[in-house]
Design an enzyme around this catalytic site. Sequence first.
Site, PDB file in Angstrom:
ATOM      1  N   CYS A  12      45.102  40.501  32.810  1.00 18.22           N
ATOM      2  CA  CYS A  12      44.228  41.666  32.696  1.00 18.22           C
ATOM      3  C   CYS A  12      44.331  42.218  31.276  1.00 18.22           C
ATOM      4  O   CYS A  12      45.431  42.470  30.777  1.00 18.22           O
ATOM      5  CB  CYS A  12      44.639  42.733  33.712  1.00 18.22           C
TER       6      CYS A  12
ATOM      7  N   CYS B 242      46.077  45.923  31.447  1.00 12.34           N
ATOM      8  CA  CYS B 242      47.486  46.168  31.801  1.00 12.34           C
ATOM      9  C   CYS B 242      48.400  44.966  31.651  1.00 12.34           C
ATOM     10  O   CYS B 242      49.609  45.094  31.764  1.00 12.34           O
ATOM     11  CB  CYS B 242      47.585  46.724  33.212  1.00 12.34           C
TER      12      CYS B 242
ATOM     13  N   CYS C 149      41.544  44.653  39.183  1.00 13.21           N
ATOM     14  CA  CYS C 149      42.974  44.431  39.008  1.00 13.21           C
ATOM     15  C   CYS C 149      43.726  45.362  39.962  1.00 13.21           C
ATOM     16  O   CYS C 149      43.448  46.557  40.019  1.00 13.21           O
ATOM     17  CB  CYS C 149      43.368  44.730  37.559  1.00 13.21           C
TER      18      CYS C 149
ATOM     19  N   CYS D 184      33.875  35.121  39.262  1.00  8.30           N
ATOM     20  CA  CYS D 184      33.070  35.185  38.048  1.00  8.30           C
ATOM     21  C   CYS D 184      33.558  36.409  37.259  1.00  8.30           C
ATOM     22  O   CYS D 184      33.277  37.555  37.626  1.00  8.30           O
ATOM     23  CB  CYS D 184      31.597  35.320  38.440  1.00  8.30           C
TER      24      CYS D 184
END
Length: 152
Positions: free
Chosen positions: A49, A52, A98, A121
């Site tokens: 991510c 984070c 996330c 996607c």
Amino acid sequence: MEQKVGEKSEEEWKKVLTPEQYHVLRKKGTESPFSGNLYYNKEKGVYTCAACGQELFSSDTKFESGTGWPSFSDVISSDRVRLKEDTSYFMNRIEVVCSRCGSHLGHVFEDGPAPTGKRYCINSISLNFKKEGEEDKQGGERKEKSRKKGKK
């Protein structure tokens, strides 16, 4: 008391993300197809991510979908993402966020390859890439200000 990653204020997110990253990750935007540098990435490693740093996808599950966004057939672990119903723009889709920071990553569809049949996607700008044996490489560049933070 230590602040959790997902508990940042919108102003704090604006300070650590580029305007483009903020638009996609925090405001559920979408980058233009074929515009992200991780779409073309064929190296072995882990996709994290961009907000984070949580590990999300392995290069082992990345495939060429022809859609213009990085596509994956599975996540590293089901607890790394949350799936939410998304009815925006008069469509019925499943949003992928996330699980650590709540950032928008993209959408998942039921037209992927075996064995999962899933196509995650994902916006390239919402990911960083960590090549096997190396540190993170950013999918989108962070603001110079945040990189120099604390280096005076």
